[in-house]
Design a protein around this motif. Sequence first.
Motif, PDB file in Angstrom:
ATOM      1  N   PRO A 140       0.797  -1.222   0.000  1.00 42.07           N
ATOM      2  CA  PRO A 140       0.000   0.000   0.000  1.00 42.07           C
ATOM      3  C   PRO A 140       0.833   1.276   0.000  1.00 42.07           C
ATOM      4  N   ASP A 141       2.112   1.168   0.362  1.00 42.58           N
ATOM      5  CA  ASP A 141       2.984   2.337   0.369  1.00 42.58           C
ATOM      6  C   ASP A 141       3.661   2.585  -0.977  1.00 42.58           C
ATOM      7  N   ASP A 142       3.442   1.676  -1.926  1.00 41.22           N
ATOM      8  CA  ASP A 142       4.059   1.799  -3.251  1.00 41.22           C
ATOM      9  C   ASP A 142       3.113   2.585  -4.157  1.00 41.22           C
ATOM     10  N   LEU A 143       3.400   3.873  -4.344  1.00 36.72           N
ATOM     11  CA  LEU A 143       2.537   4.702  -5.172  1.00 36.72           C
ATOM     12  C   LEU A 143       2.762   4.371  -6.649  1.00 36.72           C
ATOM     13  N   PRO A 144       1.711   4.060  -7.383  1.00 38.47           N
ATOM     14  CA  PRO A 144       1.880   3.609  -8.763  1.00 38.47           C
ATOM     15  C   PRO A 144       2.273   4.739  -9.702  1.00 38.47           C
ATOM     16  N   ASP A 145       3.112   4.395 -10.672  1.00 34.77           N
ATOM     17  CA  ASP A 145       3.504   5.299 -11.750  1.00 34.77           C
ATOM     18  C   ASP A 145       2.655   4.927 -12.965  1.00 34.77           C
ATOM     19  N   TRP A 149       3.054   1.477 -15.345  1.00 33.63           N
ATOM     20  CA  TRP A 149       2.004   0.449 -15.431  1.00 33.63           C
ATOM     21  C   TRP A 149       1.587   0.230 -16.886  1.00 33.63           C
ATOM     22  N   ARG A 150       1.415   1.329 -17.616  1.00 36.97           N
ATOM     23  CA  ARG A 150       1.033   1.222 -19.026  1.00 36.97           C
ATOM     24  C   ARG A 150       2.088   0.468 -19.820  1.00 36.97           C
ATOM     25  N   ASP A 151       3.341   0.814 -19.620  1.00 35.28           N
ATOM     26  CA  ASP A 151       4.415   0.173 -20.383  1.00 35.28           C
ATOM     27  C   ASP A 151       4.516  -1.308 -20.043  1.00 35.28           C
ATOM     28  N   GLU A 152       4.344  -1.663 -18.774  1.00 37.01           N
ATOM     29  CA  GLU A 152       4.400  -3.075 -18.387  1.00 37.01           C
ATOM     30  C   GLU A 152       3.240  -3.844 -19.006  1.00 37.01           C
ATOM     31  N   ALA A 153       2.054  -3.239 -19.012  1.00 33.39           N
ATOM     32  CA  ALA A 153       0.904  -3.903 -19.614  1.00 33.39           C
ATOM     33  C   ALA A 153       1.119  -4.149 -21.109  1.00 33.39           C
ATOM     34  N   VAL A 154       1.664  -3.169 -21.794  1.00 33.52           N
ATOM     35  CA  VAL A 154       1.931  -3.320 -23.236  1.00 33.52           C
ATOM     36  C   VAL A 154       2.960  -4.423 -23.469  1.00 33.52           C
ATOM     37  N   ALA A 155       4.026  -4.435 -22.674  1.00 32.30           N
ATOM     38  CA  ALA A 155       5.058  -5.462 -22.828  1.00 32.30           C
ATOM     39  C   ALA A 155       4.504  -6.845 -22.523  1.00 32.30           C
ATOM     40  N   ASP A 156       3.647  -6.965 -21.515  1.00 35.32           N
ATOM     41  CA  ASP A 156       3.032  -8.253 -21.189  1.00 35.32           C
ATOM     42  C   ASP A 156       2.164  -8.736 -22.348  1.00 35.32           C
ATOM     43  N   ARG A 157       1.382  -7.823 -22.896  1.00 35.39           N
ATOM     44  CA  ARG A 157       0.547  -8.187 -24.046  1.00 35.39           C
ATOM     45  C   ARG A 157       1.408  -8.673 -25.203  1.00 35.39           C
ATOM     46  N   ASP A 158       2.478  -7.963 -25.477  1.00 40.27           N
ATOM     47  CA  ASP A 158       3.340  -8.333 -26.592  1.00 40.27           C
ATOM     48  C   ASP A 158       4.035  -9.668 -26.348  1.00 40.27           C
ATOM     49  N   ALA A 159       4.229 -10.033 -25.081  1.00 39.14           N
ATOM     50  CA  ALA A 159       4.868 -11.313 -24.743  1.00 39.14           C
ATOM     51  C   ALA A 159       3.892 -12.485 -24.854  1.00 39.14           C
ATOM     52  N   GLY A 160       2.601 -12.189 -24.967  1.00 34.23           N
ATOM     53  CA  GLY A 160       1.624 -13.270 -25.144  1.00 34.23           C
ATOM     54  C   GLY A 160       0.475 -13.291 -24.157  1.00 34.23           C
ATOM     55  N   ALA A 161       0.370 -12.282 -23.291  1.00 29.42           N
ATOM     56  CA  ALA A 161      -0.738 -12.250 -22.333  1.00 29.42           C
ATOM     57  C   ALA A 161      -2.034 -11.887 -23.043  1.00 29.42           C
ATOM     58  N   ALA A 162      -3.089 -12.625 -22.725  1.00 33.43           N
ATOM     59  CA  ALA A 162      -4.400 -12.347 -23.324  1.00 33.43           C
ATOM     60  C   ALA A 162      -5.099 -11.199 -22.618  1.00 33.43           C
ATOM     61  N   LEU A 163      -4.915 -11.120 -21.303  1.00 32.34           N
ATOM     62  CA  LEU A 163      -5.536 -10.084 -20.483  1.00 32.34           C
ATOM     63  C   LEU A 163      -4.538  -9.592 -19.448  1.00 32.34           C
ATOM     64  N   VAL A 164      -4.703  -8.346 -19.031  1.00 33.37           N
ATOM     65  CA  VAL A 164      -3.863  -7.772 -17.986  1.00 33.37           C
ATOM     66  C   VAL A 164      -4.759  -7.391 -16.806  1.00 33.37           C
ATOM     67  N   VAL A 165      -4.423  -7.896 -15.632  1.00 31.35           N
ATOM     68  CA  VAL A 165      -5.184  -7.637 -14.419  1.00 31.35           C
ATOM     69  C   VAL A 165      -4.563  -6.442 -13.692  1.00 31.35           C
ATOM     70  N   ALA A 190      -4.264   5.273 -17.882  1.00 32.81           N
ATOM     71  CA  ALA A 190      -3.020   4.878 -18.539  1.00 32.81           C
ATOM     72  C   ALA A 190      -3.100   3.451 -19.066  1.00 32.81           C
ATOM     73  N   LEU A 191      -3.680   2.540 -18.277  1.00 31.52           N
ATOM     74  CA  LEU A 191      -3.826   1.150 -18.722  1.00 31.52           C
ATOM     75  C   LEU A 191      -4.742   1.059 -19.936  1.00 31.52           C
ATOM     76  N   VAL A 192      -5.836   1.791 -19.896  1.00 34.37           N
ATOM     77  CA  VAL A 192      -6.777   1.771 -21.023  1.00 34.37           C
ATOM     78  C   VAL A 192      -6.120   2.352 -22.271  1.00 34.37           C
ATOM     79  N   GLU A 193      -5.347   3.415 -22.082  1.00 31.98           N
ATOM     80  CA  GLU A 193      -4.632   4.011 -23.215  1.00 31.98           C
ATOM     81  C   GLU A 193      -3.644   3.018 -23.822  1.00 31.98           C
ATOM     82  N   GLY A 194      -2.995   2.242 -22.964  1.00 34.77           N
ATOM     83  CA  GLY A 194      -1.948   1.345 -23.447  1.00 34.77           C
ATOM     84  C   GLY A 194      -2.459   0.140 -24.202  1.00 34.77           C
ATOM     85  N   ILE A 195      -3.489  -0.541 -23.668  1.00 37.14           N
ATOM     86  CA  ILE A 195      -3.892  -1.813 -24.285  1.00 37.14           C
ATOM     87  C   ILE A 195      -5.385  -1.904 -24.592  1.00 37.14           C
TER      88      ILE A 195
END
Length: 254
Positions: A140-145, A149-165, A190-195
Amino acid sequence: MPNFLSVPERASKPRDRGLTHVLDTGVTAAGAADVLAGSGPYVDIWKTGWGTAYVDAAVVEKLAVLRRHHVATCLGGTMLEIAWSQGVVDACLDWAAGAGFTHVEVSRGTMPIGADDKRDLVRRASRQFTVLTEVGTKDPDDLPDPGAWRDEAVADRDAGAALVVAEGRASGTVGIYDTHGRPRDAVVEALVEGIGVDRVVFEAPRTAQQAWLVRRFGPDVNLGNIATGDLLGVETLRLGLRSDTAVCPVGTCP
């Protein structure tokens, strides 16, 4: 379902949007059958969380119940993280396939898995399963960037992930939510913009969070970490049958 009310049209299963993703914290096979007897048409993905699949002597029976109701079954990410930390990823994936899981979650919210190792896990798991990845930590102390988050979601998708949680935990007080459970708009956008919104599963354990997401993205938003006792309630939120999301069409209100 009756047909005398005007409600949003919802696709029947199997659907690729408007998914309801359940967090199973230890439901028995009989309990799953009871839940699905009334809620089966509204459940798309059933995640066995908290490592419960490893200690559930009837997990194969439960997965068979879910399969009969056309519900995808997902092994929670923490168990795979622990397998990674112990060097037994292949054994974990082979066990999950043998048990009957159709999906696997790949995350890095518990163990110190680097981004490259996470992508490798996605590629390995995608040979046998449909892969969901999770972005965000459980701290809870880790403030999200939002950009990270967007870049990680895009990279996960490109690696083969069907969905990002999008991480929210069962508490709804981390990740895409602040410590009071309020959505962090910038991270969500940001997540919606990315994937794209259809590829994101927003963990939303609280009614207010579910309602906010339905109002923001419509009835076909993907909602995750839904408790088994909340399934019918979530569907009523999608259909505008609760005050949280009810809309009176212009010109029809008394």
